[in-house]
Scaffold this active site. Structure first.
Site, PDB file in Angstrom:
ATOM      1  N   SER A  43       0.915  -1.208   0.023  1.00 37.50           N
ATOM      2  CA  SER A  43       0.041  -0.023  -0.062  1.00 37.50           C
ATOM      3  C   SER A  43       0.879   1.289  -0.156  1.00 37.50           C
ATOM      4  O   SER A  43       1.853   1.456  -0.847  1.00 37.50           O
ATOM      5  CB  SER A  43      -1.064  -0.107   1.232  1.00 37.50           C
ATOM      6  N   ASP A  81      -4.276  -3.452  -3.847  1.00 43.87           N
ATOM      7  CA  ASP A  81      -3.695  -3.435  -2.816  1.00 43.87           C
ATOM      8  C   ASP A  81      -3.209  -4.614  -2.063  1.00 43.87           C
ATOM      9  O   ASP A  81      -3.884  -5.403  -1.672  1.00 43.87           O
ATOM     10  CB  ASP A  81      -4.491  -2.635  -1.685  1.00 43.87           C
TER      11      ASP A  81
END
Length: 307
Positions: A9, A159
């Site tokens: 992320s 992600d």
């Protein structure tokens, strides 16, 4: 100084910023400059709608697509990272993503790319992928080519931390339907529940390994697990909230070193007076000493041993 830098992320983006070479073959960003990068660009990556009907607008948008189009984020990442690829980083990196077509993790690793040339993607594509948090930013699609046999590989990524940034009460969650799980408490609970679990598991596993090796003093994790409300949100990028996050980080450095209790999963103090800031300085000294030793042992080192 680092054998490997890893992150997913926003941590994946930080990993690239610290390991991508600039024109002088030095890190693209110094660690001290990363905070300013976020303060400058976050409000444009996550533009805040202060209109009266903004909550309703965001709700409708979350049902029909990602909350943000990601265009500005993609532009900034491509501008900063250019055409650099995974094999060009200054040190080894590990950046996890998740492939929503194959339903399995895809990890971009300096170690794995040696055996799988198709993983040698542009760092910009890797960072766009690992930052594509479901419901917030669009999934990312791209292809790479195996330079040996010309085979193409397709990636459909989001992600890599998909696995709770926010703590939620079961009493409240029990009343949530689809909309509640998507939009409650300034966040998206469904996404949060998936994203924090992977971080907690990594912490638990590493703490267990270092304890087994009787090297607990060599494991340092600095994290505030008490954040709530806007501070724990993925996308509240107002000037006030960003400044508050900076203050949280500064205060965290002043706190005593803590570790996860392997029996209960809670983070607790270890009875040491050493602060996180002091521990970082201690770790930096160890890394600096290790680098000098390696340079002396290397025939290509810049440091020579005095006779």
């Amino acid at each position: 100084y680092f054998d490997v830098i890893a992150g997913t992320s926003t941590g994946g983006l930080v990993t690239a910023m610290l390991s991508t070479p600039n024109e002088k073959n030095r890190p693209l960003f110094a660690a001290k400059d990363i905070k300013d990068f976020y303060l400058e660009h976050c409000p444009k990556i996550f533009p805040q709608d202060s209109a009266l009907f903004a909550p309703a607008t965001n709700l409708v948008r979350s049902l029909s697509g990602p909350k943000y189009d990601g265009k500005y984020l993609h532009e900034v990442i491509r501008e900063k990272l250019g055409e650099k690829t995974l094999t060009q980083t200054l040190t080894n990196v590990v950046i996890p993503t998740f492939d929503i077509k194959n339903l399995q993790p895809t990890i971009f690793s300096s170690f794995q790319v040696k055996n799988d040339p198709c993983l040698n993607a542009l760092l910009s594509d890797i960072c766009i992928s690992t930052s594509a948090s479901p419901t917030y930013l669009p999934a990312h699609h791209f292809e790479t080519e195996d330079y040996i046999n010309g085979k193409l590989r397709e990636f459909n990524l989001v992600d890599g931390s998909v696995a709770a940034n926010n703590p939620y009460s079961a009493l409240n969650a029990a009343k949530w339907g689809l909309l509640g799980w998507l939009t409650s408490d300034h966040s998206s609970p469904l996404v949060d529940v998936f994203t924090q679990a992977s971080s907690d598991m990594v912490d638990f596993h590493l703490a267990t390994v270092f304890q087994a090796l009787d090297s607990e003093g060599s494991y340092l994790r600095i994290q505030d697990d008490t954040l709530t409300g806007p501070l724990a949100s993925v996308d509240v990028a107002t000037e006030k909230n960003l400044e508050d996050l900076v203050k949280v980080g500064e205060e965290l450095l002043k706190k005593p070193v803590s570790r996860v209790n392997l029996d209960y999963g809670h983070v607790e103090g270890i009875g040491s007076k050493e602060t996180n800031a002091e521990a970082l300085i201690r770790m930096a000294a160890i890394l600096s000493k290790e680098k000098r030793l390696r340079d002396m042992r290397s025939s290509h080192g810049h440091v020579t041993q005095k006779k």
